[in-house]
Design a protein around this motif. Structure first.
Motif, short mmCIF file in Angstrom:
data_model
loop_
_atom_site.label_atom_id
_atom_site.label_comp_id
_atom_site.label_asym_id
_atom_site.label_seq_id
_atom_site.Cartn_x
_atom_site.Cartn_y
_atom_site.Cartn_z
N VAL A 126 -9.09 12.44 19.50
CA VAL A 126 -9.47 11.04 19.39
C VAL A 126 -10.98 10.94 19.59
O VAL A 126 -11.55 11.68 20.41
CB VAL A 126 -8.74 10.19 20.44
N TYR A 127 -11.60 10.04 18.87
CA TYR A 127 -13.06 9.90 18.93
C TYR A 127 -13.44 8.48 19.34
O TYR A 127 -12.70 7.52 19.11
CB TYR A 127 -13.67 10.20 17.57
N LEU A 128 -14.62 8.37 19.93
CA LEU A 128 -15.21 7.06 20.19
C LEU A 128 -16.67 7.14 19.74
O LEU A 128 -17.49 7.78 20.40
CB LEU A 128 -15.12 6.68 21.66
N GLN A 129 -16.95 6.52 18.61
CA GLN A 129 -18.32 6.43 18.11
C GLN A 129 -18.99 5.24 18.77
O GLN A 129 -18.50 4.11 18.63
CB GLN A 129 -18.33 6.29 16.59
N MET A 130 -20.08 5.47 19.46
CA MET A 130 -20.77 4.42 20.19
C MET A 130 -22.17 4.24 19.62
O MET A 130 -22.99 5.16 19.69
CB MET A 130 -20.84 4.78 21.68
N ASN A 131 -22.41 3.09 19.06
CA ASN A 131 -23.71 2.76 18.47
C ASN A 131 -24.37 1.61 19.24
O ASN A 131 -23.70 0.90 19.99
CB ASN A 131 -23.55 2.37 17.00
N SER A 132 -25.65 1.45 19.03
CA SER A 132 -26.40 0.36 19.68
C SER A 132 -26.13 0.32 21.17
O SER A 132 -25.84 -0.74 21.74
CB SER A 132 -26.05 -0.99 19.03
N LEU A 133 -26.21 1.45 21.80
CA LEU A 133 -25.88 1.55 23.21
C LEU A 133 -26.84 0.75 24.08
O LEU A 133 -28.04 0.65 23.78
CB LEU A 133 -25.87 3.01 23.65
N LYS A 134 -26.29 0.20 25.15
CA LYS A 134 -27.04 -0.62 26.09
C LYS A 134 -26.98 0.02 27.48
O LYS A 134 -26.01 0.73 27.78
CB LYS A 134 -26.45 -2.02 26.15
N PRO A 135 -27.93 -0.27 28.34
CA PRO A 135 -27.86 0.27 29.71
C PRO A 135 -26.55 -0.08 30.42
O PRO A 135 -26.05 0.73 31.21
CB PRO A 135 -29.07 -0.37 30.39
N GLU A 136 -26.00 -1.22 30.12
CA GLU A 136 -24.74 -1.63 30.77
C GLU A 136 -23.53 -0.83 30.27
O GLU A 136 -22.44 -0.98 30.81
CB GLU A 136 -24.49 -3.13 30.60
N ASP A 137 -23.72 0.01 29.27
CA ASP A 137 -22.64 0.90 28.83
C ASP A 137 -22.58 2.17 29.70
O ASP A 137 -21.67 2.98 29.53
CB ASP A 137 -22.85 1.31 27.36
N THR A 138 -23.53 2.34 30.58
CA THR A 138 -23.56 3.51 31.45
C THR A 138 -22.31 3.55 32.33
O THR A 138 -22.01 2.58 33.02
CB THR A 138 -24.82 3.50 32.33
N ALA A 139 -21.59 4.67 32.25
CA ALA A 139 -20.34 4.81 33.00
C ALA A 139 -19.77 6.20 32.75
O ALA A 139 -20.25 6.93 31.87
CB ALA A 139 -19.33 3.76 32.58
N VAL A 140 -18.74 6.54 33.50
CA VAL A 140 -17.91 7.69 33.16
C VAL A 140 -16.84 7.19 32.20
O VAL A 140 -16.15 6.20 32.50
CB VAL A 140 -17.27 8.33 34.40
N TYR A 141 -16.71 7.85 31.06
CA TYR A 141 -15.75 7.45 30.05
C TYR A 141 -14.52 8.37 30.11
O TYR A 141 -14.67 9.60 30.12
CB TYR A 141 -16.38 7.50 28.67
N TYR A 142 -13.36 7.74 30.12
CA TYR A 142 -12.10 8.46 30.23
C TYR A 142 -11.24 8.25 28.99
O TYR A 142 -11.13 7.12 28.49
CB TYR A 142 -11.31 7.99 31.45
N CYS A 143 -10.59 9.30 28.57
CA CYS A 143 -9.59 9.25 27.51
C CYS A 143 -8.22 9.14 28.19
O CYS A 143 -7.99 9.74 29.25
CB CYS A 143 -9.69 10.52 26.68
N ALA A 144 -7.31 8.38 27.57
CA ALA A 144 -5.99 8.20 28.14
C ALA A 144 -4.95 8.13 27.02
O ALA A 144 -5.26 7.73 25.90
CB ALA A 144 -5.93 6.93 28.97
N ALA A 145 -3.72 8.52 27.37
CA ALA A 145 -2.62 8.51 26.40
C ALA A 145 -1.44 7.74 26.94
O ALA A 145 -1.11 7.85 28.13
CB ALA A 145 -2.20 9.94 26.08
N ARG A 146 -0.82 6.96 26.05
CA ARG A 146 0.34 6.16 26.43
C ARG A 146 1.49 6.53 25.50
O ARG A 146 1.40 6.36 24.30
CB ARG A 146 0.02 4.67 26.28
N GLY A 147 2.56 7.04 26.12
CA GLY A 147 3.67 7.53 25.32
C GLY A 147 4.50 6.41 24.72
O GLY A 147 4.94 5.52 25.43
N TYR A 148 4.69 6.44 23.42
CA TYR A 148 5.63 5.58 22.70
C TYR A 148 5.43 4.11 23.02
O TYR A 148 6.39 3.35 23.17
CB TYR A 148 7.07 5.98 23.04
#
Length: 124
Positions: A79-101
């Motif tokens: 899975v991908y997350l394309q992030m454009n026009s980034l802002k300082p408030e986007d600063t964070a730890v980014y987590y991937c998650a999965a939800r079954g069915y």
């Protein structure tokens, strides 16, 4: 053992772009709803984007709508997350998650599997 591994984080200037990847293994994640969340220091984990198993439906937080794009390649279990026009408030730890069915949801507790996170820092 189900495993999600994020990559692609880093330091970028405001207005720049990054693409995060989440590689899944150990289960048939092609049938899972996948999501991206983020957590800034001192704040709760928050929903960013999600995509249904087929890729035909997506949902975004208002704060990233029009700037971020979630996509998936089921053949690669990624899975991908394309992030454009980034802002300082986007600063964070980014987590991937999965939800079954399940359908798309923004609730943290609804997701069954989580990656270890990747740091994104946007400088002003």
């Amino acid at each position: 053992q189900a495993q999600l591994v994020e990559s692609g984080g880093g330091l970028v200037q405001a207005g720049g772009s990054l693409r995060l990847s989440c590689a899944a293994s150990g289960r048939t994640f092609s049938r899972y709803t996948m999501g991206w969340f983020r957590q800034a220091p001192g704040k709760e984990r928050e929903f960013v984007a999600a995509i249904i198993w087929s890729g035909t439906d997506t949902y975004y937080a208002d704060s990233v709508k029009g700037r971020f794009t979630i996509s998936r390649d089921n053949a690669k279990n990624t899975v991908y997350l394309q992030m454009n026009s980034l802002k300082p408030e986007d600063t964070a730890v980014y987590y991937c998650a999965a939800r079954g069915y399940g359908t798309i949801t923004t609730a943290v507790r609804a997701y069954d599997y989580w990656g270890q996170g990747t740091q994104v820092t946007v400088s002003s």
